[in-house]
Design a protein around this motif. Structure first.
Motif, short mmCIF file in Angstrom:
data_model
loop_
_atom_site.label_atom_id
_atom_site.label_comp_id
_atom_site.label_asym_id
_atom_site.label_seq_id
_atom_site.Cartn_x
_atom_site.Cartn_y
_atom_site.Cartn_z
N VAL A 126 0.86 -1.18 0.00
CA VAL A 126 0.00 0.00 0.00
C VAL A 126 0.90 1.23 0.00
CG1 VAL A 126 -1.80 1.28 1.21
CG2 VAL A 126 -1.74 -1.23 1.36
N ILE A 167 -3.86 7.40 -0.70
CA ILE A 167 -3.59 6.00 -0.36
C ILE A 167 -3.84 5.21 -1.64
CG2 ILE A 167 -4.30 3.98 0.98
CD1 ILE A 167 -5.29 5.90 3.15
N SER A 169 -3.97 1.43 -3.20
CA SER A 169 -3.98 0.00 -2.93
C SER A 169 -5.16 -0.65 -3.64
CB SER A 169 -4.11 -0.26 -1.43
OG SER A 169 -4.24 -1.65 -1.16
N LEU A 175 -4.06 -1.48 4.67
CA LEU A 175 -3.31 -0.49 5.45
C LEU A 175 -3.63 -0.58 6.94
CD1 LEU A 175 -1.27 1.79 5.44
CD2 LEU A 175 -3.14 3.38 4.92
N PRO A 179 -5.53 -7.45 4.91
CA PRO A 179 -6.18 -7.26 3.61
C PRO A 179 -7.32 -8.25 3.41
CG PRO A 179 -4.05 -8.34 3.34
CD PRO A 179 -4.20 -8.04 4.79
#
Length: 199
Positions: A126, A167, A169, A175, A179
């Motif tokens: 991330v 951010i 991802s 984060l 996940p």
């Protein structure tokens, strides 16, 4: 129909526990007994991957009839692993270093099921872009949130989001520490479908 094995989260992290609760699966948590010291020259991505698998394996060795999730996260600044600050002074130093920069948080998740021999680990990077932060802003944020148990000294799920400009991802909960997209995929591969087994 074959009974599913008990699900165990190999972690003491309240953040990971709260994330896993979102899947509405019954589970327990057990603290992994793993030395988290980086190996000489070990890159942050390799460290996160190794520790996630080691945590899942260690808990699974004590619960051979279970399905175990292990996870780890390491903040990566220029190839250097940055851990949890643990103190106000170290948190100030971390945020000063990250100010105006992009930091990659390497989050890894592993699923181990000893009764079938299933064992897989995946890493989800991330990229977090921090705004330019002044010392007053850093001090006020840290006094309000005290994120001393978070790698990188900021909680994106609360006020720490205001320190960031972006951010990046493909797995939005990575984060925070687990996940869930990858976790769900690994659980399905191991024989537990979160949607079909949710309560």
């Amino acid at each position: 129909m074959t009974a599913l094995p008990p699900l165990i989260l190999g972690s003491t992290s309240r953040y990971r526990r709260e994330l896993l609760e979102r899947l509405r699966l019954p589970f327990t948590a057990d603290a992994p007994r793993v030395d988290e010291t980086p190996l000489p020259g070990e890159a942050p991505a390799a460290l996160a991957t190794r520790l996630a698998l080691a945590k899942a394996r260690e808990v699974a060795a004590r619960h051979p009839g279970a399905l175990v999730i292990g996870s780890d996260q390491v903040a990566d600044v220029d190839g250097e692993a940055i851990g949890k600050p643990g103190s106000h002074e170290r948190a100030v130093a971390q945020l000063r270093r990250m100010s105006g920069r992009a930091v990659v948080f390497q989050t890894a998740v592993a699923v181990v099921r000893p009764d079938t021999g299933f064992e897989q680990v995946e890493r989800v990077p991330v990229t977090v872009r921090f705004r330019a932060l002044d010392d007053d802003e850093i001090e006020r944020y840290l006094r309000l949130e005290q994120p001393y148990d978070c790698a990188g000294s900021a909680k994106c799920e609360t006020l720490g989001i205001a320190l960031l400009s972006a951010i990046e991802s493909d797995d939005p909960t990575a984060l925070v520490g687990l996940p869930l997209i990858r976790t769900s995929a690994l659980l399905r591969a191991a024989g537990l479908d979160p949607v079909r087994q949710a309560r």
